[in-house]
Design a protein around this motif. Structure first.
Motif, mmCIF file in Angstrom:
data_model
loop_
_atom_site.group_PDB
_atom_site.id
_atom_site.type_symbol
_atom_site.label_atom_id
_atom_site.label_comp_id
_atom_site.label_asym_id
_atom_site.label_seq_id
_atom_site.Cartn_x
_atom_site.Cartn_y
_atom_site.Cartn_z
ATOM 1 N N ARG A 1 8.444 -8.306 -9.625
ATOM 2 C CA ARG A 1 8.939 -8.877 -8.376
ATOM 3 C C ARG A 1 9.163 -7.747 -7.380
ATOM 4 N N ARG A 2 9.088 -8.125 -6.111
ATOM 5 C CA ARG A 2 9.246 -7.168 -5.024
ATOM 6 C C ARG A 2 10.685 -7.233 -4.512
ATOM 7 N N ASP A 3 11.359 -6.084 -4.463
ATOM 8 C CA ASP A 3 12.704 -5.989 -3.919
ATOM 9 C C ASP A 3 12.661 -4.991 -2.766
ATOM 10 N N GLY A 4 12.485 -5.500 -1.561
ATOM 11 C CA GLY A 4 12.301 -4.601 -0.432
ATOM 12 C C GLY A 4 11.001 -3.849 -0.581
ATOM 13 N N ALA A 5 11.088 -2.532 -0.584
ATOM 14 C CA ALA A 5 9.905 -1.692 -0.745
ATOM 15 C C ALA A 5 9.715 -1.242 -2.183
ATOM 16 N N THR A 6 10.406 -1.885 -3.107
ATOM 17 C CA THR A 6 10.382 -1.469 -4.510
ATOM 18 C C THR A 6 9.841 -2.578 -5.400
ATOM 19 N N LYS B 1 11.517 0.480 -12.152
ATOM 20 C CA LYS B 1 11.389 0.328 -10.699
ATOM 21 C C LYS B 1 10.477 1.419 -10.146
ATOM 22 N N ALA B 2 9.581 1.030 -9.258
ATOM 23 C CA ALA B 2 8.644 1.987 -8.653
ATOM 24 C C ALA B 2 8.239 1.491 -7.277
ATOM 25 N N ALA C 1 -7.147 -1.642 -2.908
ATOM 26 C CA ALA C 1 -5.770 -1.266 -2.605
ATOM 27 C C ALA C 1 -5.173 -2.215 -1.578
ATOM 28 N N ASP C 2 -3.875 -2.446 -1.717
ATOM 29 C CA ASP C 2 -3.074 -3.143 -0.707
ATOM 30 C C ASP C 2 -1.857 -2.261 -0.461
ATOM 31 N N ALA C 3 -1.970 -1.361 0.512
ATOM 32 C CA ALA C 3 -0.919 -0.379 0.760
ATOM 33 C C ALA C 3 0.387 -1.052 1.164
ATOM 34 N N ASP C 4 0.304 -2.132 1.934
ATOM 35 C CA ASP C 4 1.524 -2.816 2.359
ATOM 36 C C ASP C 4 2.268 -3.415 1.170
ATOM 37 N N LEU C 5 1.524 -3.870 0.197
ATOM 38 C CA LEU C 5 2.127 -4.451 -0.999
ATOM 39 C C LEU C 5 2.504 -3.385 -2.029
ATOM 40 N N GLY C 6 1.971 -2.172 -1.851
ATOM 41 C CA GLY C 6 2.215 -1.133 -2.845
ATOM 42 C C GLY C 6 1.472 -1.378 -4.136
ATOM 43 N N TYR C 7 0.271 -1.963 -4.033
ATOM 44 C CA TYR C 7 -0.515 -2.319 -5.213
ATOM 45 C C TYR C 7 -1.911 -1.712 -5.112
#
Length: 466
Positions: free
Chosen positions: A184-189, A200-201, A331-337
């Motif tokens: 799950r996404r918590d803010g930018a984490t 957490k990353a 890559a999806d930089a906004d998603l961090g994936y």
């Protein structure tokens, strides 16, 4: 109400500790990122990466202009640059794409043109007489070949172990028995729910191989590719068979597969395979008698001297093929994936290049916390290559435990006490070659079990590590 966001414990979480995951961990750690690697199994290289033909490819026959070609050639150069410092062996065999019919012979000039266009300019065509002069044990009906001088054989396990060890020396953490259960996404984490606890990353990199599409679903809701497992079976001939072939023997490829290969191994055997069998199961690399018989018949057809040569072992591996042939890297930089999916038979060669490519994608949106590491520590791998000096030749080894592969007690203890020790017997075998020879552990397994007692995360001997 104010949301309280958790602080990430790592810049990057890498899902999967196969060869690509190990290379990825090394690259991000070298660039100064904090790294955690999540592996569902008890050791690195426990999935698709544990079964391959161990060839360092030049990319001569890769699709021109493809990401696969770029990654293979960048990785080849990097491997040759780091191998001396890390004591990674290379057996300089060269390769021949051999033609056995008029149709195959007619395709060799096209393969040569592709190789030249791909920058592999030392390739050349050989006539029948030149082929047989180089490999006199080949069947007399060979028509000609394309010579690729810089296709080599390497140790398929010491290389990724070196990548992982260097990453760990740089601060990367490896968590085993840590299957990903949710994210799950918590803010930018990213908050990752794993079998080993919560992690957490800021960024995740999907290197999950055969489960890459399942992992992508956890992060994006819908995968952009579908894993379609492709099984490859192999036959390993006795070490005496290697005297009959010194060059990697490649078939003229078709649109679906590179075909059956005959090659020496770094450990002194002769290998034939793989098959290319589609299946649904992602965790059952079973060997089957008809396919093994087909491989042995093919080997004898091409090298008749193998007819009465004993077989040391058979094994099978699954490759993470997808509905498309090319790598599925995105890559999806906004998603961090970030995803390195669909890495098939060229993954061992291309892993370092794939890691550099993904890091470059990540670097466009991020800056490493500390910057690149200057003068990074260099792990030195123990040598298991048959053509180089071995541990048993140096006094003080406390006896030879595995006489088939000449593995010493000192080597086994060193593996168990190493910075990244094996998690199971399969990992110990890959690090030392114990129980991988003619008797497949019949004579040495009791001693190996005594030496490793209480030092492994799992006392289960896996199948298919030959």
């Amino acid at each position: 109400m104010h949301l309280v966001h958790t602080s990430p414990e790592a810049d990057v979480a890498i899902i999967g500790a196969g060869v690509v995951g190990c290379a990825m961990a090394r690259r991000f750690a070298l660039e100064g990122a904090t790294v955690v690697v999540l592996e569902a199994a008890t050791d690195i290289l426990s999935g698709a990466s544990k079964a391959n033909s161990a060839i360092l490819h030049t990319g001569f026959d890769a699709p021109t202009g493809s990401l696969e070609l770029a990654c293979m050639q960048a990785a080849y150069a990097e491997y040759m640059d780091i191998r001396a410092a890390m004591n990674l062996p290379v057996l300089e065999t060269g390769a021949m794409v051999a033609a056995w019919s008029d149709e195959e012979e007619a395709r060799l000039p096209t393969l040569l043109a592709q190789a030249q266009e791909n920058g592999v300019t030392d390739t050349r065509l050989l006539g029948r007489a030149e082929v047989l002069a180089r490999e006199p044990a080949l069947a007399a009906h060979v028509r000609g070949a394309l010579l690729v001088p810089r296709e080599y054989v390497i140790d398929p396990w010491s290389a990724p172990l070196a990548y992982a060890t260097q990453a760990q020396m740089l601060g990367a953490r490896f968590l085993f028995n840590a299957a990903l259960k949710g994210a799950r996404r918590d803010g930018a984490t990213w908050v990752l729910d794993t079998a080993a606890g919560e992690v957490k990353a800021t960024t995740v990199v999907n290197c999950a191989g055969l489960y890459g599409d399942h992992v992508e679903t956890m992060f994006t809701g819908k995968p952009s590719f579908e894993i379609r497992p492709r099984k490859g079976q192999f036959v390993v001939y006795d070490k005496a068979a290697s005297e009959h072939l010194r060059t990697i023997l490649l078939p003229v490829p078709n649109d679906r597969t590179k075909g059956v290969v005959l090659t020496r191994t770094i450990f002194g055997n002769l290998l034939v395979g793989p098959t290319a069998e589609e299946q649904e199961a992602r965790d059952r690399p079973d060997v089957t008698r008809p396919e093994l018989d087909m491989l042995m018949d093919k080997a004898v057809e091409l090298v008749p001297a193998l007819r009465d040569m004993p077989v040391t072992a058979v094994y099978a591996g699954l490759r993470p093929a997808t509905e498309r042939k090319e790598y599925r890297v995105h890559a999806d930089a906004d998603l961090g994936y970030y995803c390195a999916g669909g890495i098939r038979s060229t993954g061992l060669t291309a892993a370092l290049g794939i890691a550099s490519h993904v890091f470059a994608l990540w670097g466009r949106a991020h800056q490493a916390v500390r910057g690149a590491v200057n003068a990074p520590p260099q792990p030195v791998m123990p040598n298991l290559a048959e053509h180089l000096p071995r541990d048993y030749q140096t006094p003080g080894h406390d006896g030879i435990v595995c006489h088939c592969e000449m593995v010493t007690a000192r080597e086994i203890r060193a593996a168990l006490d190493s910075p990244l020790p094996p998690g199971d017997f399969g990992g110990l075998r890959r690090r030392t070659r114990c129980a991988m020879g003619r008797c497949q552990g019949f004579n040495c397994l009791a001693r190996v079990a005594t030496l490793s007692e209480g030092k492994l995360r799992a006392d289960i001997l896996p199948e298919g590590d030959a």
